[in-house]
Design an enzyme around this catalytic site. Structure first.
Site, PDB file in Angstrom:
ATOM      1  N   ARG A 165     -17.398   9.142  -3.351  1.00 30.15           N
ATOM      2  CA  ARG A 165     -18.436   7.831  -2.847  1.00 30.15           C
ATOM      3  C   ARG A 165     -17.316   6.339  -2.410  1.00 30.15           C
ATOM      4  NH1 ARG A 165     -20.326  12.021  -0.571  1.00 30.15           N
ATOM      5  NH2 ARG A 165     -22.243  12.178  -0.121  1.00 30.15           N
ATOM      6  N   ASP A 198     -29.089  14.369   8.614  1.00 29.06           N
ATOM      7  CA  ASP A 198     -29.221  13.103   8.039  1.00 29.06           C
ATOM      8  C   ASP A 198     -28.165  12.029   9.200  1.00 29.06           C
ATOM      9  OD1 ASP A 198     -30.343  14.743   6.146  1.00 29.06           O
ATOM     10  OD2 ASP A 198     -30.299  12.435   5.193  1.00 29.06           O
ATOM     11  N   SER A 253     -29.625  19.872   0.960  1.00 23.54           N
ATOM     12  CA  SER A 253     -28.921  19.165   1.237  1.00 23.54           C
ATOM     13  C   SER A 253     -27.665  18.967   0.713  1.00 23.54           C
ATOM     14  CB  SER A 253     -29.553  17.750   0.620  1.00 23.54           C
ATOM     15  OG  SER A 253     -29.030  16.988   1.487  1.00 23.54           O
ATOM     16  N   ASP A 308     -26.835   7.374  -3.845  1.00 25.61           N
ATOM     17  CA  ASP A 308     -25.545   7.673  -2.880  1.00 25.61           C
ATOM     18  C   ASP A 308     -25.823   5.850  -2.438  1.00 25.61           C
ATOM     19  OD1 ASP A 308     -24.023   9.322  -3.088  1.00 25.61           O
ATOM     20  OD2 ASP A 308     -24.581  10.348  -1.603  1.00 25.61           O
TER      21      ASP A 308
END
Length: 398
Positions: free
Chosen positions: A92, A12, A173, A121
């Site tokens: 995060r 990505d 992923s 996310d």
């Protein structure tokens, strides 16, 4: 225009880096937070520059990650939907925090992330940006561009000569840090299908784990694990060591269907060997050292705390409020727990603490030694039963 992109070198963000330079004609600074991705960081700077970044900043955040994010969450006993230990979620806010700092340092106009338009996310990153830098523009390519899925990204990468670690046959992923690895996409999108045998990286198959159990002593001080088998270690070193030990014995594999914050269910497969051991051991010390009402009250807050981390509200007044209560509870969570690891299982062999609230004279089933008078229980039970007797008599009259 100058953009700081949270960059991992995966599919990505590799495509996003190239796409940003073409779409916005901007200078893109690739930023990678080292939170324990290990070999994934190899060659990252060269790859970022080759893909179009003006520079690549790699920040070693491993100690800060465990000390200021993982450990506070462990002290809170947090978990989401009774299974997920929040490994991706907890990283995060720190990644976003450092990204904002770099944006300030280089005078950037915007920050960008690679989170999909269907995932959690995007919320986590952007809530952190809102709390820390409300003036910065946020670019979310997955909500802007023409690509509709990972197959499109793989084709784009091939057309532009961008090397990526996935293929159409294995489009998983993956997110890795010191606390865990998560896997999504591909065959995993069918919740009936088991994870492919070669998927896991941190843990051995429990059936193939050593036939001999391993005994591990964990020392805790004020809710934090500070030593393993008597050896003092830094927070990041504690987690690294427990990952190795737990992985060897197949500890910490989780396969769940969870409720995303954005409203859909998703299937995720996780490996969290060190975190599983850490959380289990911490709980054993708490059973000795926390007052009953404090423990029960704290536990009643766990679902809410877990939701706040999962949803992305780390930098929120309500999470800080709960954290303050957690810290008050952890002052005397000090001691040693002895655990037995065997083929994917954890068993407590013993626990001790200088602040233990467990007293053998009170708990003994042997002859009374004066610490507790059983006759006192008569009045206690009468009072507890008062409302039940009242209700029963009323029902009999009806």
């Amino acid at each position: 225009m100058k953009i700081v992109l949270a960059y991992s070198g995966g599919l990505d963000t590799s495509v996003i880096l190239k796409w940003l330079t073409e779409k916005y004609h901007a200078e893109v600074i690739a930023y990678c937070a080292d939170v324990g991705q290990a070999e994934e960081l190899s060659g990252l700077e060269e790859k970022a520059r080759a893909t179009g970044a003006s520079r690549c900043v790699i920040s070693d955040l491993r100690e800060e990650f465990v000390r200021d994010y993982v450990f506070p969450m462990i002290r809170a006993g947090a978990v989401y939907e009774d299974q997920y230990l929040l490994g991706t979620s907890i990283a995060r806010p720190l990644i976003a925090k450092r990204q904002v700092e770099i944006a300030r340092e280089v005078g950037a106009d915007a920050v960008a992330h690679g989170a999909t338009g269907k995932g959690n996310d995007q919320v986590r990153f952007e809530l952190a940006f809102a709390a820390l830098a409300p003036d910065l523009q946020v670019i979310a390519p997955w909500r802007e561009w023409e690509f509709t899925g990972r197959a499109d990204l793989i084709r784009y990468a091939e057309e532009h000569g961008i090397p990526v670690p996935v293929t159409l046959a294995k489009p998983y992923s993956m997110d890795r840090n010191l606390f865990h690895i998560s896997y999504e996409s591909g065959v995993l999108e069918d919740p009936w299908q088991p994870p492919p045998a070669g998927l896991f990286r941190l843990t051995s198959d429990p059936e193939e784990a050593p036939d001999e159990a391993e005994i591990v002593d964990l020392d805790f001080e004020a809710g934090n694990c500070v030593a393993i088998n008597g050896q003092s270690l830094s927070p990041a070193a504690v987690l690294s060591a427990l990952n190795e030990i737990g992985g060897r014995h197949g500890i910490g594999r989780v396969d769940i269907v969870e409720n995303r914050f954005v409203g859909m269910k998703s299937r995720g497969v996780y490996e969290c060997p060190g975190g599983t051991i850490l959380r289990f051991g911490h709980r054993q010390i708490e059973t000795l050292t926390l007052d009953r009402e404090v423990l029960h009250l704290r536990d009643s807050l766990l679902p809410r705390y877990g939701e706040l981390v999962y949803y992305g509200f780390w930098f929120s007044p309500e999470r800080e409020f709960l954290q303050a209560a957690v810290e008050q509870s952890q002052k005397f969570v000090t001691g040693t727990v002895r655990l037995k690891l065997f083929k994917g299982t954890l068993q407590t062999l013993g626990r001790r603490s200088p602040h233990s609230l467990y007293h053998p004279k009170l708990a003994t089933m042997e002859a009374d030694q004066g610490a507790y008078d059983p006759r006192d229980a008569t009045g206690f039970i009468r009072l507890q039963a008062l409302r039940l007797r009242t209700l029963a008599r009323q029902q009999q009259r009806r």
